[in-house]
Design a protein around this motif. Structure first.
Motif, PDB file in Angstrom:
ATOM      1  N   SER A   1     -12.618   2.816   8.127  1.00  0.00           N
ATOM      2  CA  SER A   1     -13.957   2.843   8.698  1.00  0.00           C
ATOM      3  C   SER A   1     -13.912   2.847  10.213  1.00  0.00           C
ATOM      4  N   GLU A   2     -13.016   2.042  10.798  1.00  0.00           N
ATOM      5  CA  GLU A   2     -12.921   1.988  12.263  1.00  0.00           C
ATOM      6  C   GLU A   2     -12.403   3.309  12.830  1.00  0.00           C
ATOM      7  N   ILE A   3     -11.471   3.925  12.147  1.00  0.00           N
ATOM      8  CA  ILE A   3     -10.960   5.219  12.622  1.00  0.00           C
ATOM      9  C   ILE A   3     -12.056   6.272  12.540  1.00  0.00           C
ATOM     10  N   ALA A   4     -12.868   6.198  11.469  1.00  0.00           N
ATOM     11  CA  ALA A   4     -13.948   7.180  11.319  1.00  0.00           C
ATOM     12  C   ALA A   4     -15.002   7.032  12.408  1.00  0.00           C
ATOM     13  N   LYS A   5     -15.138   5.840  12.982  1.00  0.00           N
ATOM     14  CA  LYS A   5     -16.134   5.620  14.030  1.00  0.00           C
ATOM     15  C   LYS A   5     -15.678   6.124  15.389  1.00  0.00           C
ATOM     16  N   ALA A   6     -14.388   6.398  15.535  1.00  0.00           N
ATOM     17  CA  ALA A   6     -13.865   6.780  16.860  1.00  0.00           C
ATOM     18  C   ALA A   6     -14.294   8.195  17.230  1.00  0.00           C
TER      19      ALA A   6
ATOM     20  N   HIS B   1       0.836  -1.205   0.000  1.00  0.00           N
ATOM     21  CA  HIS B   1       0.000   0.000   0.000  1.00  0.00           C
ATOM     22  C   HIS B   1       0.873   1.259   0.000  1.00  0.00           C
ATOM     23  N   LEU B   2       1.965   1.205   0.797  1.00  0.00           N
ATOM     24  CA  LEU B   2       2.852   2.376   0.869  1.00  0.00           C
ATOM     25  C   LEU B   2       3.485   2.667  -0.493  1.00  0.00           C
TER      26      LEU B   2
ATOM     27  N   LEU C   1      -7.375  -1.947   4.200  1.00  0.00           N
ATOM     28  CA  LEU C   1      -7.190  -0.528   4.488  1.00  0.00           C
ATOM     29  C   LEU C   1      -8.527   0.188   4.637  1.00  0.00           C
ATOM     30  N   ASP C   2      -9.521  -0.186   3.807  1.00  0.00           N
ATOM     31  CA  ASP C   2     -10.837   0.451   3.923  1.00  0.00           C
ATOM     32  C   ASP C   2     -11.481   0.141   5.264  1.00  0.00           C
ATOM     33  N   ALA C   3     -11.296  -1.092   5.758  1.00  0.00           N
ATOM     34  CA  ALA C   3     -11.855  -1.454   7.063  1.00  0.00           C
ATOM     35  C   ALA C   3     -11.215  -0.633   8.171  1.00  0.00           C
TER      36      ALA C   3
END
Length: 732
Positions: free
Chosen positions: A727-732, A398-399, A722-724
């Motif tokens: 999503s988890e960071i956006a929920k924090a 990804h990097l 990476l999308d998952a």
């Protein structure tokens, strides 16, 4: 000898017993059959005589009703009625009432008013009409009518109305009614029969609606009341004569014999108690039972005397076999019978051989259980150890892909190769571990209403977005068809079928995907124009590790477990899967059939992900340096501030001490303090103000459940998507 031993029969005693009983029982049965036949004949004669009695009683009732109608017809012929001289007609009615002792009143009326009432003087107002429906029915029919028994408030007692229509100039205008008291009908019951019925039964007269008019028992309390429920059911059948078993109003079971009049539709019935009628039959059964018991006792005595010498050692042999079943050593019975002693010796040898066999079996079972446990532990460890480096490789890919514009063509191509092969290796690892769990029955389903069209489309788009469809032509014919299924497992089924089609179809080939509803089944069909299946391979196409013929270069790759997963997951959903092929080079068709459901009334809307909230403080607790470092670099490129810890203890100190950290990705298999312990400790110190996401190479259903129970908000299996993570960071 104890009584219990006397009645405890072995096989030999039973046979001797049957011989004795076989000689005595036919005689006893024949005698009792004669008794029963005679008793039934007596019962039939009694019921037949009762039918004649009811016919005579019904004839007397009809005669009385006809006599009443004749008297009313005579009154209707009076010239005073023709002139409409109701006052004079009342005097004539009073005279008629005086002559008919069983009459309570005489009334002349139409449906709206009374014109004559013999009980009320002419100068007093007449009451309203109380039987309008019956008067209208009489006027419509133009024939005499016998009403049902009703309570007459004016007379303060129950009565029966008998009505005759009066016609003038061809038009029915009035009715002349006699009100008859029910006590009169009691007199119709023959005194001899009434006296007889007091000990053998109850005689009753019922109106056309099955209400009591006269009754030989409890007349005062029963008059005007409905007949018993069972008698009404019998009369409602519309049969005019017969006999059946019913119950009286007092609840006594009786044989009821009845006759219904075709003239008045009244019914006469007699109920004879079953106890008195069935007494001879019951007596016959008692005699039969006594004879049978006597025969059985004789058989028992004979069987015991003859079989005791053989049965006793056989019983000891049976007890010896039971001890052997409990693992104890059998004993030798005390007997001189050589056959019994031979069986006892054989039991002793079998006991010794069984013990030796049990020992061998126990040793083999312990070894098998140990091997199975070691295999499970190895597979779990294999998944964990493979996913850790895969996570680092994926993150690093990804990097590099983020820098793709700056890469030279060769580096970009190499990056794509690494990404594809990492995804391929991840899929192989997941398939291998899932196949093991499916075979062992360790996969549980989370079922929801699911649209197969959406599931197939999502699987296809996922393959196309990752470049796994190659240069193939796809034809999608998707109908919305709903099933009750686990979305993740349906995605695996479709993904493996599509992967299989791509793998065995040369570039430029055609792959067709169809979903449709066929009756109670939802159908997924994946067909291709690839290399096909040999006839001998078709029956084993879904067996584990079974693959078609391949070239030495193994260009298609794979472990041969994809179709096994398809079949096992389909069967878990209550469905079937079948493979078809015309042979080598003719392509193949795979058809999955699942139980279909109706579309939900309101389909659930896809959850909208929270929009990006800018850079966040994120913690990574990971003991694999490459995975931790590559993930840190990747998240920093996303604009987040990343804090890292190499073990569980350092992770707790880091996250608990920095309130800015909003989300933490925690590995489960940490040295010293596990990821579960980290989650429990952080929940106690920071509560719910930090989002904890487990990120592990252990990915069984039990692992996920344990993570959520330990306090994690989510569970991601490595290598993390990476999308998952976004999503988890956006929920924090």
């Amino acid at each position: 000898m104890p009584l219990s031993r006397f009645f405890k029969f072995a096989a030999l005693e039973r046979r001797v017993f049957l011989v004795a009983v076989a000689g005595l029982l036919p005689v006893a049965v024949l005698s009792c059959a004669l008794f029963i036949s005679s008793a039934n004949e007596q019962r039939d004669k009694l019921l037949s005589a009762s039918e004649d009695t009811m016919a005579a009683l019904l004839s007397a009732v009809d005669s009385e009703l006809k006599s009443t109608i004749a008297s009313l017809d005579a009154l209707a012929a009076s010239p005073r009625l023709a002139r409409g001289d109701f006052e004079a007609l009342r005097e004539e009615s009073v005279e008629l009432l005086a002559r008919r002792s069983n009459w309570l009143n005489v009334v002349i009326a139409d449906p709206d008013k009374q014109y004559v009432n013999a009980r009320i003087p002419g100068d007093q107002p007449l009451p309203a009409v109380s039987s309008r429906d019956l008067i209208e029915e009489t006027l419509r029919s133009g024939k005499p009518m016998v009403g049902e028994i009703v309570y007459a408030p004016l007379l303060n007692k129950h009565a029966v109305e008998v009505l005759v229509p009066y016609s003038r100039k061809g038009k029915t205008e009035l009715v002349i009614a006699a009100i008859v008291q029910p006590e009169y009908f009691i007199g119709l019951l023959n005194p001899l029969e009434v006296q007889k019925s007091s000990s053998t039964g109850i005689i009753g007269i019922f109106d056309r609606n099955s209400n009591v008019v006269a009754r030989s028992l409890n007349q005062q309390s029963r008059v005007g009341k409905p007949a018993s429920a069972t008698l009404r059911q019998m009369l409602d059948k519309g049969i005019d004569r017969g006999n059946e078993v019913t119950s009286t109003l007092e609840g006594v079971p009786v044989y009821t014999v009845w006759r219904r009049s075709a003239y008045s539709r009244w019914t006469t019935a007699v109920g004879i108690p079953r106890a008195s009628v069935d007494a001879p039959v019951t007596q016959s059964y008692v005699v039969l039972g006594t004879a049978v018991v006597f025969s059985v006792v004789l058989g028992l005595v004979a069987a015991n005397l003859v079989g005791r010498t053989v049965v006793t050692p056989m019983s000891e042999l049976e007890a010896s076999a039971a001890r052997m079943g409990r693992g104890e050593a059998p004993t030798m019975p005390r007997t001189r019978l050589a056959e019994v002693r031979q069986v006892a010796a054989a039991l002793a040898r079998a006991h010794d051989e069984r013990n030796a066999s049990f020992e061998r079996e126990h040793t083999a079972r312990v070894a098998a259980e140990t091997a199975s446990k070691a295999k499970d532990e190895f597979l779990a460890m294999l998944g964990h150890e493979l996913r850790n480096p895969l996570a680092a490789i994926t993150n690093a890919t990804h990097l590099i892909e983020r820098q793709r514009p700056a890469l030279d063509p060769n580096a970009a191509t190499a990056t794509s190769i690494i990404a594809r092969q990492a995804r391929h290796l991840t899929r192989l690892t997941d398939d291998l571990l899932d196949a093991g769990r499916v075979i062992l029955g360790k996969i549980s389903l989370t079922r929801v209403p699911l649209d197969l069209a959406a599931a197939v489309t999502a699987a296809f788009e996922g393959m196309r977005s990752t470049g796994r469809v190659g240069d193939h032509q796809f034809d999608l014919s998707i109908d919305h068809t709903w099933v009750y299924a686990d979305a993740t497992r349906i995605d695996q089924i479709v993904g493996n079928l599509l992967t299989n089609a791509v793998k065995y179809t040369p570039a430029g080939g055609r792959i067709a995907v169809t979903t449709r509803r066929e009756g109670a089944q939802a159908v997924i069909v994946v067909s291709d124009t690839g290399i096909g299946l040999e006839p001998e391979l078709l029956p084993r196409a879904f067996d584990l590790f079974v693959q078609g013929a391949r070239a030495l270069d193994r260009a298609q790759g794979g472990l041969g477990i994809g179709l096994t997963l398809v079949r096992r997951l389909t069967e878990l959903h209550g469905g079937t899967v079948a493979a078809e092929s015309a042979g080598r080079g003719s392509g193949a068709t795979f058809t999955v059939r699942l139980p279909a459901i109706e579309a939900p009334l309101r389909a659930s809307k896809p959850r909208e992900e929270a929009p990006p909230r800018g850079g966040r403080h994120v913690a990574i607790v990971e003991d694999n340096d490459d995975a931790r470092e590559s993930l840190k670099m990747l998240l920093e490129l996303e604009g987040h501030t990343v804090h890292e810890a190499p073990d569980g203890t350092a992770g707790v100190q880091l996250i608990a001490g920095d309130p800015r950290i909003a989300v933490a990705f925690v590995d489960i298999g940490l040295p010293g303090m596990s990821g579960f312990d980290v989650a429990s400790a952080l929940r106690k110190q920071r509560g719910s103000d930090v989002r904890l996401v487990a990120m592990s190479g252990y990915g069984t259903d039990r692992d996920v459940t344990n993570g959520l129970e330990a306090g994690f908000d989510a569970y991601i299996v490595k290598p993390a998507d990476l999308d998952a993570m976004r999503s988890e960071i956006a929920k924090a």
